[in-house]
Design a protein around this motif. Structure first.
Motif, PDB file in Angstrom:
ATOM      1  N   UNK A  32     -14.528  49.687  98.851  1.00 41.15           N
ATOM      2  CA  UNK A  32     -14.181  49.255  97.488  1.00 41.15           C
ATOM      3  C   UNK A  32     -15.426  48.717  96.786  1.00 41.15           C
ATOM      4  N   UNK A  33     -16.231  47.922  97.492  1.00 41.35           N
ATOM      5  CA  UNK A  33     -17.447  47.381  96.886  1.00 41.35           C
ATOM      6  C   UNK A  33     -18.420  48.492  96.507  1.00 41.35           C
ATOM      7  N   UNK A  34     -18.526  49.527  97.350  1.00 47.70           N
ATOM      8  CA  UNK A  34     -19.380  50.670  97.005  1.00 47.70           C
ATOM      9  C   UNK A  34     -18.871  51.353  95.743  1.00 47.70           C
ATOM     10  N   UNK A  35     -17.559  51.485  95.652  1.00 47.74           N
ATOM     11  CA  UNK A  35     -16.978  52.120  94.465  1.00 47.74           C
ATOM     12  C   UNK A  35     -17.231  51.282  93.217  1.00 47.74           C
ATOM     13  N   UNK A  36     -17.125  49.956  93.359  1.00 47.59           N
ATOM     14  CA  UNK A  36     -17.304  49.070  92.207  1.00 47.59           C
ATOM     15  C   UNK A  36     -18.736  49.093  91.686  1.00 47.59           C
ATOM     16  N   UNK A  58      -1.439  49.290  99.046  1.00 48.31           N
ATOM     17  CA  UNK A  58      -2.388  50.092  99.819  1.00 48.31           C
ATOM     18  C   UNK A  58      -2.292  51.572  99.480  1.00 48.31           C
ATOM     19  N   UNK A  59      -1.115  52.047  99.121  1.00 49.88           N
ATOM     20  CA  UNK A  59      -0.940  53.470  98.832  1.00 49.88           C
ATOM     21  C   UNK A  59      -1.828  53.898  97.674  1.00 49.88           C
ATOM     22  N   UNK A  60      -1.781  53.161  96.573  1.00 53.48           N
ATOM     23  CA  UNK A  60      -2.625  53.490  95.426  1.00 53.48           C
ATOM     24  C   UNK A  60      -4.101  53.372  95.776  1.00 53.48           C
ATOM     25  N   UNK A  61      -4.468  52.347  96.511  1.00 53.81           N
ATOM     26  CA  UNK A  61      -5.868  52.153  96.886  1.00 53.81           C
ATOM     27  C   UNK A  61      -6.356  53.311  97.749  1.00 53.81           C
ATOM     28  N   UNK A  62      -5.550  53.748  98.713  1.00 58.85           N
ATOM     29  CA  UNK A  62      -5.958  54.864  99.572  1.00 58.85           C
ATOM     30  C   UNK A  62      -6.133  56.141  98.764  1.00 58.85           C
TER      31      UNK A  62
END
Length: 194
Positions: A32-36, A58-62
């Motif tokens: 997530x931090x890499x994406x941010x 978690x579903x949306x995050x995955x």
């Protein structure tokens, strides 16, 4: 033909709260931090993705991380992702969303298997191939007939290096996140040439 050797799956608590998944949550948080940071996201190079930690779902995050990893691979980022071993029939976009994480010691894979019972999930790990197979059957009975429906989804991934299959660990959170962790096979050092 030999039968595949299936990896046992341990059923655990909720992914976001069970202490057993602390290391896996840390891995997801790192992604997530890499994406941010916004380097080469699905929003375009240099445009950050808005994701909040901890997630409420978690579903949306995955799904978001899976799409981000696919976008990274398609724009030629240097990260190493597992590649599908062969073209498979198209599945619904939410079917088995998968996140990969490679480090020098281990390979980790997170798969969204929400909606499938643990007995419907099979995971097979060989030297450099991982196969996830889910099969769900429904039976609808009415006064005059019985209708059966079956849905099977199988995804096969070829890994860039060999893994130690005997040390593979697989867990399933009660909210539908399948987690596989397998150490890489360490190659013996090559002798120094004189």
């Amino acid at each position: 033909m030999a039968q595949p050797n299936f990896t046992p799956i341990a059923v655990r608590g909720n992914f976001l709260y069970d202490p057993y998944f602390a290391s896996a949550r840390s891995t997801i948080q790192q992604l997530v931090q890499e994406m941010q940071k916004g380097a080469g996201t699905s929003n375009g190079p240099g445009r950050p993705v808005e994701i909040f930690w901890p997630p409420d779902n978690m579903t949306n995050l995955m799904a978001i991380i899976s799409q981000w990893q696919q976008a990274q691979a398609s724009i030629g980022q240097p990260q190493c992702f597992a590649m599908p071993a062969a073209a498979a029939p198209a599945n619904p976009p939410t079917a088995l969303n998968t996140i990969f994480f490679f480090d020098p010691i281990n390979f980790q894979m997170f798969v969204d298997v929400r909606g499938f019972h643990p007995s419907e999930i099979k995971l097979s790990v060989s030297c450099n191939v991982v196969e996830v197979r889910v099969c769900h059957e429904d039976c609808e009975v009415n006064v005059s007939s019985a209708n059966y429906a079956s849905r099977t989804i199988s995804k096969i991934y070829r890994l860039p290096r060999q893994v130690v299959t005997e040390k593979s660990q697989c867990s399933l959170s009660n909210d539908g996140t399948l987690i596989l962790a397998v150490p890489w096979l360490q190659q013996p050092p090559t002798p120094m040439q004189t």
